[in-house]
Design an enzyme around this catalytic site. Structure first.
Site, PDB file in Angstrom:
ATOM      1  CG  HIS A 333       8.601 -26.619 -15.505  1.00  0.00           C
ATOM      2  ND1 HIS A 333       7.900 -27.558 -14.777  1.00  0.00           N
ATOM      3  CD2 HIS A 333       7.972 -26.524 -16.697  1.00  0.00           C
ATOM      4  CE1 HIS A 333       6.899 -28.018 -15.511  1.00  0.00           C
ATOM      5  NE2 HIS A 333       6.915 -27.415 -16.674  1.00  0.00           N
ATOM      6  CG  ASP A 391       6.417 -22.752 -22.210  1.00  0.00           C
ATOM      7  OD1 ASP A 391       5.750 -23.336 -23.077  1.00  0.00           O
ATOM      8  OD2 ASP A 391       6.276 -22.952 -20.994  1.00  0.00           O
TER       9      ASP A 391
END
Length: 489
Positions: A333, A391
């Site tokens: 991320h 995700d």
């Protein structure tokens, strides 16, 4: 003032010397940040040989492509500690909210700064659920879109149209200070946007499936109503969604409600700084989310797993990632340098959904688990702190629940509306009141004089990015190319 002569705590400052001129400025540090405008004091003389376009007389500009280390706002909404893997909304850890709160309560928290009391909670839920209806003409407008339109295109179109249906809420018609002088009107638009976003989302899926619109039901919870509007066969259908699946979706909505100053939220606040109505700003934010680098990450995970195809091909795929021949989606991320705190929560949600609906028949869950286990044992990925993010699992949950891949960004957009509204409202109330206007560093041509068309030298266009070239025209062969003599058969 850029130059600080008296500093109560000299340790809470930095001193910068411009080696071109020898000038020194002392800049106060507040909340571990410094004002970028302080560098405008570092002006340099414009001398022979210096570019006019560098604007030396107005001080140094801070160049930060992609906003890698630029804070554009001061916020009270969401805090992220990327190194510790921590996420808090208004001070509350995301783990507590996901376990004990609801999406609508979390939305209230984000927008108004505190958890609602019992009376506020009852009124809030009632108002949001009774502002879920769309006008018939807006529904007709959306249904006129092609059946194969991307659901996000429909979602964006709907919000960009809503301002036309509420002229009293449009600052371009009712005055630019509308929302700073009328908090009641602001709150009504917040409730409208939250309520209607779920109905718009459901309608975008119904259009995609070529099914008639289903009116919302205010006697259901927020996510129950969304599932009902998507799956009911007709208005008379007594269908009621599985409350366990509705709860799972509600938890996902809490996890996606806000994530600080990301691309779409920045778009919301940037566009909102012009004092446009909130619906138009949401359309702009949703357009940012539409991009595959933002809202398409969970869809990319599914396509990656499909491309891998089987558990035994996981090792070869990871070797391809190491050799830069494959792209690894759903790991790492931009903010988190450790585990994404949402990924731990969503993993539990995934197991709950899998236990209800069964394993994905394509075997993607097994591939995902094998990929995760292999990556977490591989020093290459561990050293780079590439851990599964939110995700990675959300796409598997959505696919298991039967949502088409192109609907995934809409399921991201619906809960993120609350975060967008929270930042929009905060900037109205606590911002500078000025329209956002980033600076640039101009590196193009200096001044040059216009040359008449007949006097210009012929140019050989070799750069495919230059658009001056003939394009194919899809016309009947009877007309021929460019409407001339028909081509020879």
């Amino acid at each position: 003032m850029a130059v600080i002569k008296e500093q109560p705590n000299p340790q809470e400052s930095i001193t910068v010397t411009d080696n071109r001129t020898g000038k020194t400025v002392t800049i106060p540090i507040t909340n571990n940040s410094i004002p970028a405008t302080a560098f405008t004091a570092l002006k340099a003389p414009t001398t022979a040989g210096k570019r006019q376009e560098d604007d030396l007389g107005n001080g140094i500009r801070v160049y930060d492509p992609g906003f890698m280390n630029t804070a554009a706002i001061k916020s009270r909404i969401t805090y992220i500690d990327g190194d510790a893997g921590e996420l808090r909304h208004r001070g509350y850890p995301i783990e507590q909210l996901a376990e004990r709160s609801t999406y609508l309560e979390t939305a209230y928290l984000l927008i108004y700064g505190h958890l609602p009391d019992a009376s506020q909670s009852k009124i809030w839920e009632y108002e949001v659920m009774h502002h879920t209806f769309l006008s018939e003409d807006l529904t007709s407008l959306l249904r006129s879109m092609r059946y194969d339109s991307h659901p996000m295109s429909i979602f964006i179109t709907a919000f960009s149209s809503l301002s036309a249906y509420h002229p009293e809420a449009n600052p371009s018609l009712a005055g630019q200070n509308l929302y700073t002088t009328s908090p009641e009107l602001l709150n009504k638009q917040v409730i409208r946007a939250l309520g209607k976003s779920s109905t718009i989302a459901a309608l975008s899926l119904r259009i995609r499936m070529n099914r008639p619109a289903i009116a919302p039901r205010a006697d259901l919870t927020y996510t129950e109503n969304l599932l009902y509007m998507m799956d009911a066969l007709s208005p008379a259908d007594p269908y009621r969604p599985d409350p366990r699946l509705a709860k799972a979706l509600d938890t996902l909505f809490i996890l996606h409600a806000d994530h600080e100053m990301n691309c779409s939220t920045a778009a919301m606040v940037h566009v909102g700084s012009s004092r446009v109505d909130p619906y138009s700003a949401i359309a702009a934010a949703a357009s940012a989310l539409y991009g595959p680098l933002h809202g398409g990450a969970n869809e990319a995970v599914i396509r990656m797993l499909q491309r891998i195809g089987s558990v035994d091909r996981v090792p070869a795929f990871l070797e391809g990632v190491k050799k830069k021949k494959e792209l690894l989606f759903g790991f790492g991320h931009r903010v988190y340098r450790n585990t994404d705190p949402r990924s731990t929560i969503i993993r539990k949600v995934a197991e709950e959904v899998f236990s209800i609906l069964g394993r994905d028949p394509d075997g993607l869950i097994e591939i995902a688990q094998a990929l995760r286990d292999a990556a977490l044992k591989d020093p290459y990925f561990v050293e780079r702190k590439l851990y599964p993010n939110v995700d990675y699992w959300s796409g598997l949950i959505y696919k298991t629940m039967g949502f088409p891949l192109d609907f995934f960004p809409v399921l991201f957009a619906v809960p993120r509306v609350s975060g967008w509204l929270a930042h929009w409202k905060q900037n109205l109330e606590e911002g500078t009141g000025k329209i956002w206007r980033p600076r640039q560093v101009y590196v193009g041509e200096g001044r040059r004089d216009y040359v008449e068309l007949g006097e210009r030298e012929a140019r050989k266009v070799e750069d495919s990015r230059e658009g001056v070239r003939e394009l194919p025209h899809y016309q009947s062969r009877r007309r021929g190319p460019r409407g001339g003599v028909p081509a020879k058969l």
